[in-house]
Design an enzyme around this catalytic site. Structure first.
Site, short mmCIF file in Angstrom:
data_model
loop_
_atom_site.label_atom_id
_atom_site.label_comp_id
_atom_site.label_asym_id
_atom_site.label_seq_id
_atom_site.Cartn_x
_atom_site.Cartn_y
_atom_site.Cartn_z
N GLU A 1 48.27 22.65 17.12
CA GLU A 1 46.95 23.48 17.50
C GLU A 1 45.81 22.59 17.18
OE1 GLU A 1 46.80 26.66 14.63
OE2 GLU A 1 48.63 27.09 14.75
N GLU B 1 52.51 27.35 9.53
CA GLU B 1 51.72 26.69 8.31
C GLU B 1 52.44 27.24 6.86
OE1 GLU B 1 47.58 27.54 9.22
OE2 GLU B 1 47.62 25.72 10.52
N LYS C 1 38.45 36.61 15.79
CA LYS C 1 37.93 37.01 17.33
C LYS C 1 36.65 36.01 17.39
CE LYS C 1 34.95 40.72 15.21
NZ LYS C 1 35.34 40.63 14.01
C1 GLA Z 1 45.88 28.14 12.01
C2 GLA Z 1 47.07 29.00 12.31
C3 GLA Z 1 46.58 29.86 13.56
C4 GLA Z 1 45.34 30.18 13.45
C5 GLA Z 1 44.38 28.94 13.23
C6 GLA Z 1 42.88 29.13 13.38
O1 GLA Z 1 46.16 26.64 12.08
O2 GLA Z 1 48.50 28.34 12.52
O3 GLA Z 1 47.54 30.96 13.50
O4 GLA Z 1 44.92 31.08 12.15
O5 GLA Z 1 44.66 28.45 12.05
O6 GLA Z 1 42.18 27.87 13.16
#
Ligand code: GLA
Ligand code: ZN
Length: 726
Positions: free
Chosen positions: A362, A205, A411
């Site tokens: 994701e 990201e 968490k």
């Molecule tokens: C982002 C990050 C992950 C995690 C998620 C949580 O997409 O890439 O590492 O932090 O958010 O929603």
């Protein structure tokens, strides 16, 4: 409009995290190192000069990847074994690993330690996973900050950040570049020949911004390359205004709170400067990506290399980025109240970046932790959301994450295996159900295409410039405007491609260009050609106003679009939130409008609707102009959905643009096609029960094997997939 797009809330989140950094500025410690290292800048910046062909990855994987981020390194070994058993049960076949393990695999400047990662890779290889191997450079080790504070960013307020958080390396730090490149190369050397490593994931990201001295110097180099002379810079940014004329490149400073930035970064005294800074920052991070990609490439010739994008995220020009990526991947985190049309639009944008299938890198199987209200996904919702992603072009379904963290700020972020540790949970059962269905579906859909007759222009330069502009209103947001138009097509089940400003418009019957504020060189000609040859262009207020440096196109609004639209906008009125106007169409229909009202004169166009109130009552609000074989619709104000639909109905009818099925339905129906088969994805995202369209009667659902009968009632989140052979 009460819509808080995910991208905006995420941006806020990122900004907050940046803000909660160190309160002390520690510039001085860096002066020496900056001055010593800066001469290396060019060398380092071009370390990725040896370029490799970006692969055209329509079908990069042998199956639908199903899995996600997995951090066994955060858990004792006995848990790994349990995980393997649970994941197998859920038909998980892929894991994204090593995303944040830099500190672990490089404990010091001189030392690498791959033992644990070797074991993880071995375990997953043995289980025949598709491994998505991240290069771990999204979070830097503490030793690096300690020895080289320059790797930390300087924020908008001018504060140098210390060790902490993630996604915050200064992209122009030669030290960061050197170590990130070395790490990527080490990993590629070690794991590049493993056939189970089927995707490389650079950093994580990318985003944010840096205002350090290294970036400032790099910015000057970037500007010199772009403008050659200081006179050209003065002209481009109109620096005569407020007496800002500069005489040397080293007088140029970054536009943060200490310079020309205003209002915490949302405004600027010189949009030309600030937009160039955005371009430069996006390019700087893209150089980081390319540097790691090129370090990996020699060891992984046929394996796709990607990084995870964030939908409509503002700060990176993703169309430019996608050109350097083998495949686009992205992270989809809608809020509890994000409209499904907004999520669909984000997928279409991610697909549009390369006009090719993408990876869903994701999503949460249940809930996020970082939004203000992290509602659970209701039963069936995760399944429907995942399948909607596939419907819009994804060839993978991946979660963040496979096992829920024991500590740290995530968490309470959902995962496939929760804190209870076993798999007897609602979330696991739903993940397993989807896993079984995707396995049943097999590989037929991989690489299939989403076709569309409608293109909606999305442009990051425009996004930045439009939102930097001071006046006429502060309530105008680019993404919401785009979404309003997208929503019309979504509600009608008309396929849309999200396209860049330099797209081949001739592929489309309709091109929609909402708030096309910045009309860059060549665009007038391209759009004119499109309309002349029979295309329909739909554009709106706040279009055609400035050039690529944010200077006004003189001679009357909407500048280069004036002739095409057949109108002249003399003035623009801003309405406060409590004010509205009414637009009355020639058939007597009245709709409400707000935000901005163009006061326009017809110059060949016909008036489709006019204002009913205020001193400009009776003046045209909506116009249509016949031009060559095509025509342009110009919407001079922000109407509600009913008003937008009235205009777009006219356009779609005259262009002969059809929904993916003839029947009208409130269900979402989206298509992907291969050469000989059309796949119809059908979803009920509404609360009420809806009937399955007749055309699917007696079809077999590819997900469950069920044959559906005429009149079947679909509950909220029901989803079906039918194939029709052609
Ligand atoms: C982002 C990050 C992950 C995690 C998620 C949580 O997409 O890439 O590492 O932090 O958010 O929603
Ligand atoms: Zn920097």
């Amino acid at each position: 409009m009460n819509l808080l797009p995910d991208a905006l809330s995420r941006l806020k989140w990122c900004r907050e995290s940046i803000r909660y950094g160190s309160k002390k500025c520690i510039f001085s410690a860096n002066v020496f190192i900056l001055n010593i290292l800066y001469p290396c800048y060019n060398v380092n910046r071009h370390q990725s000069e040896k370029t490799y062909e970006v692969m055209n990855m329509y079908k990069p994987f042998g199956r639908i990847l199903y899995g996600g981020d997995y951090n066994p390194n955060q858990w004792p070994k006995e848990v790994w074994e349990q995980d393997m058993a649970h994941f197998k049960d859920a038909r998980i076949n892929s894991a994204t690993i090593n995303v944040f393990s830099w500190a672990k695999i490089q404990p010091s400047e001189e030392e690498y330690s791959f033992g644990e990662l070797d074991e993880i890779v071995q375990m997953l290889s043995k289980e025949n996973y598709d491994i998505v191997l991240a290069t771990s450079t999204g979070a830097m080790p503490a030793w690096m900050y300690k020895k080289y504070p320059e790797v930390g960013r300087v924020d908008y307020q001018g504060r140098r950040h210390k060790f902490g958080q993630r996604h915050n390396a200064c992209p122009n730090s030669p030290v960061f570049q050197k170590y990130a490149k070395a790490m990527a190369e080490q990993l590629a050397k070690r794991y590049g020949s493993n056939p189970h490593v089927t995707c490389w994931h650079i950093s994580n990201e990318y985003g944010g911004e840096c205002y350090c001295e290294n970036c400032e110097k790099a910015f000057r180099v970037w500007l010199k390359k772009k403008y050659s002379t200081i006179e050209a810079v003065n002209k481009a940014w109109n620096l005569e205004f407020w007496g800002h004329t500069v005489y040397d490149f080293d007088e140029i400073v970054l536009p943060n709170a200490l310079g020309d930035g205003m209002e915490n970064g949302t405004d600027t005294a010189f949009a030309g400067l600030s937009v160039d800074y955005r371009r430069f920052m996006s390019d700087s991070m893209l150089e980081n990506f390319k540097m790691e990609r090129d370090a990996v490439r020699p060891y992984v010739k046929d394996v796709p290399i990607t990084t995870n994008l964030m939908g409509t995220y503002k700060f990176l020009d993703y169309f430019k980025w996608a050109k350097e990526m083998d495949i686009v991947s992205w992270d989809n985190y809608p809020s509890y109240n994000t409209p499904w049309s907004f999520t669909a639009m984000s997928h279409d944008l991610m697909r549009g970046l390369k006009d090719a299938p993408f990876m869903l890198m994701e999503q949460t199987p249940s809930q996020q932790n970082w939004q203000p209200y992290n509602s659970l996904k209701k039963p069936g919702q995760m399944r429907a959301q995942s399948l909607q992603t596939v419907a819009h072009g994804a060839d993978t379904v991946q979660f963040f994450q496979l096992r829920r963290s024991v500590g740290g700020c995530e968490k309470f972020h959902g995962a496939v295996i929760g804190h209870v540790g076993h798999n007897n949970t609602r979330v696991f059962r739903e993940v397993k159900q989807l896993g079984e269905e995707l396995e049943r579906l097999g590989t037929s859909i991989l690489g299939s295409a989403n076709k569309a007759d409608v293109g909606i222009i999305f442009d990051w330069d425009n996004y930045w410039a439009l939102e930097y502009t001071s006046g006429p209103t502060e309530d105008l947001t680019y993404v919401n405007q785009i979404h309003q138009y997208y929503q019309y097509f979504y509600n009608k089940n008309i396929g849309v491609n999200m396209i860049p400003v330099d797209a081949d418009f001739s592929k489309y019957k309709i091109v929609v260009a909402p708030v096309l504020y910045m009309v860059k060189e060549g665009m007038k000609e391209a759009l004119t050609e499109f309309v002349k040859n029979g295309g329909i262009l739909i554009t709106t207020f706040m279009s055609g106003l400035v050039n690529e440096s944010d200077n006004v196109h003189l001679g009357g609004y909407p500048g280069p679009l004036r002739e095409l639209a057949g109108i002249w906008v003399e003035e623009i009125d801003a309405l406060a939130p409590e004010q509205t106007n009414t637009v009355i169409f020639s058939d007597g229909t009245k709709v409400t409008c707000d935000l901005l009202c163009d006061l326009m004169h017809l110059e060949g166009a016909e008036c489709l609707a006019s204002y009913e109130e205020n001193f400009y009552a009776g003046m045209p609000a909506i116009a249509r102009n016949q031009f060559g074989k095509g025509c342009t619709y110009y919407l001079g104000t922000n109407m509600n959905q009913e008003g937008i639909a009235k205009v777009l109905d006219l356009a779609t009818q005259s262009a002969g643009v059809m929904p993916v099925i003839d029947e009208q339905t409130e269900l979402e129906v989206t298509c992907r096609k291969t050469e000989n088969c059309t796949y119809y994805f059908v979803f009920n995202f509404k609360e009420q029960v809806l009937a399955l369209p007749e055309c699917f009667a007696d079809c077999m659902d590819l997900l469950t094997g069920e044959t559906v009968h005429a009149g079947k009632k679909l509950k909220q989140y029901d989803a079906y997939l039918f194939a029709v052979t052609v």
